[in-house]
Motif scaffolding. Structure first.
Motif, mmCIF file in Angstrom:
data_model
loop_
_atom_site.group_PDB
_atom_site.id
_atom_site.type_symbol
_atom_site.label_atom_id
_atom_site.label_comp_id
_atom_site.label_asym_id
_atom_site.label_seq_id
_atom_site.Cartn_x
_atom_site.Cartn_y
_atom_site.Cartn_z
ATOM 1 N N SER A 224 -19.016 52.595 -113.544
ATOM 2 C CA SER A 224 -18.227 53.808 -113.737
ATOM 3 C C SER A 224 -18.529 54.778 -112.611
ATOM 4 O O SER A 224 -19.493 54.612 -111.864
ATOM 5 C CB SER A 224 -18.563 54.464 -115.088
ATOM 6 O OG SER A 224 -19.906 54.906 -115.095
ATOM 7 N N GLY A 225 -17.686 55.807 -112.498
ATOM 8 C CA GLY A 225 -17.886 56.802 -111.459
ATOM 9 C C GLY A 225 -17.849 56.171 -110.077
ATOM 10 O O GLY A 225 -17.069 55.264 -109.801
ATOM 11 N N ALA A 226 -18.745 56.648 -109.204
ATOM 12 C CA ALA A 226 -18.769 56.179 -107.815
ATOM 13 C C ALA A 226 -19.658 54.969 -107.593
ATOM 14 O O ALA A 226 -19.616 54.364 -106.521
ATOM 15 C CB ALA A 226 -19.211 57.312 -106.899
ATOM 16 N N ILE A 227 -20.464 54.597 -108.588
ATOM 17 C CA ILE A 227 -21.456 53.540 -108.370
ATOM 18 C C ILE A 227 -20.821 52.213 -107.932
ATOM 19 O O ILE A 227 -21.362 51.550 -107.028
ATOM 20 C CB ILE A 227 -22.349 53.374 -109.607
ATOM 21 C CG1 ILE A 227 -23.232 54.622 -109.768
ATOM 22 C CG2 ILE A 227 -23.232 52.132 -109.500
ATOM 23 C CD1 ILE A 227 -24.112 54.631 -110.997
ATOM 24 N N PRO A 228 -19.692 51.779 -108.499
ATOM 25 C CA PRO A 228 -19.093 50.527 -108.005
ATOM 26 C C PRO A 228 -18.730 50.560 -106.523
ATOM 27 O O PRO A 228 -18.730 49.517 -105.868
ATOM 28 C CB PRO A 228 -17.841 50.377 -108.884
ATOM 29 C CG PRO A 228 -18.185 51.082 -110.152
ATOM 30 C CD PRO A 228 -19.003 52.264 -109.711
#
Length: 377
Positions: free
Chosen positions: A301-305
């Motif tokens: 989720s968010g920017a981690i991927p």
């Protein structure tokens, strides 16, 4: 001049001190404006800049004349602020002194539209708004009263050098013993502020399921992060986590390591680094773990991927403890897999997240030399 009138302590507040040495190395004279007695002011001084200080954000507005005189005296023509509440002052300074270039980094990821009359005036003074990930850039395009060409992605960067392994095996084992990690155990760590939203409870529940998913795996959990408000954590939340550890029967299996200034060395003691934050605007901890060459499990989720490209780590649903148990079991039982992931992560950090790359892109913006839509890719 970097403006950060915050009395908190997190990634946003650490940012000016992180980049000041590299700005200086690249030939820029850096200045700072911070709250008197704040951790931000202290960190700027340690980084080599004695900041101009003000007692409060409200007093800073009343001292605009004093600040303008400081800007003129030092020939400062670039302002860079990091909190939306600081933009009032920065926009006022830019209005009073035409020719000042104003930059704003959205470190948090805006959650609601900012297109009323005040925000149109304030953001209208912004030369460039930096989004720290593509995920936040997409939200910023919808939320801010700026044309797309003035909103650009600029990934954060870190100094990679401290994260290179330095400990020999005896020293590493000593470090692990200090964290209550026994010889042969797989050390599974979660670094970061102990505040709600960082996924600690899902991670703990995942650990409690590990005996089912990997019955033969001998492991120990390590929570790294301040235990007090002064260290940036929520003390009530810390107490809640301690209760949850007891409820899950994990006492003796999880160490609260507290705030540690030697995080790069702690990474050496870990085998797996977990970052289960539910909606990370960037994920600095992920990049630090990548620089340390660690096997990483991040929230999907968010920017981690964006940070953990294929081959440099694994992703897990931040709402599902079983997904975390499965990912930790997979990495925990396969030392060769951990080594491959760690090597790939370090290579990605070197090519994409070095502080020198970040600051080079930043100063090209300061000097008006960048015209492409996205600063790094």
């Amino acid at each position: 001049m970097h403006i950060c009138l915050s009395d908190g302590w997190g990634g946003l507040e650490m940012y000016p001190a992180r980049i000041i040495p590299e700005l200086q190395r690249q030939g820029w004279e850096a200045h700072g404006l911070a709250l008197a007695g704040s951790r931000v002011a202290e960190s700027m001084a340690v980084a080599g800049v004695e900041p101009l200080t003000t007692p409060s954000r409200g007093r800073a507005l009343l001292q605009a004349g004093r600040i303008l005189a400081y800007l003129r005296r030092h020939g400062i023509d670039v302002l860079h602020c990091h909190k939306s509440s600081d933009l009032r002052l920065a926009a006022l300074l830019a209005a009073l002194r035409p020719g000042l270039k104003l930059f704003f980094t959205d470190h948090m990821g805006v959650t609601r539209p900012k297109k009323d009359l005040y925000h149109r005036w304030a953001y209208g003074r912004v030369t460039r708004l930096f989004s720290i990930s593509e995920a936040t850039r997409q939200r910023n395009l919808a939320a801010f009263p700026l044309p797309p060409e003035r909103i650009r992605r600029l990934y954060l960067g870190i100094d990679l050098t401290p994260y290179a392994p330095r400990l020999d095996e005896p020293a590493r084992e000593t470090q692990r013993r200090e964290l209550s990690v026994a010889p042969g155990q797989v050390a599974i760590g979660l670094p970061g502020r102990l505040t709600d939203g960082k996924g600690h409870e899902v991670w703990l529940e995942g650990l409690a399921l590990l005996h089912e998913r990997a019955p033969g795996l001998d492991w120990h959990g390590v929570l790294i992060g301040g235990l007090t408000a002064r260290e940036g954590s929520d003390e009530a939340y810390v107490a809640q986590l301690r209760r949850r550890v007891a409820e899950l029967g994990l006492e003796g299996r999880v160490t609260f390591a507290g705030f540690r200034a030697d995080l790069p060395r702690l990474f050496e003691a870990l085998d797996i680094v977990c970052v289960p934050s539910r909606n990370e605007a960037f994920g600095l901890t992920v990049v630090e773990a990548m620089a340390a060459g660690k096997a990483i499990i991040g929230a999907d989720s968010g920017a981690i991927p964006e940070l953990l490209e294929a081959g440099s780590g694994h992703l897990a649903d931040p709402q599902k403890p079983l997904a975390w148990a499965d990912a930790m079991a997979k990495q925990g039982q396969d030392a060769a897999l951990r080594a491959r992931l760690g090597q790939a992560a370090r290579q990605r950090a070197e090519t994409t997240f070095a502080i020198s790359r970040h600051v080079t892109a930043l100063v090209e913006e300061y000097s008006g030399q960048r015209n492409d839509e996205s600063l790094d890719g």
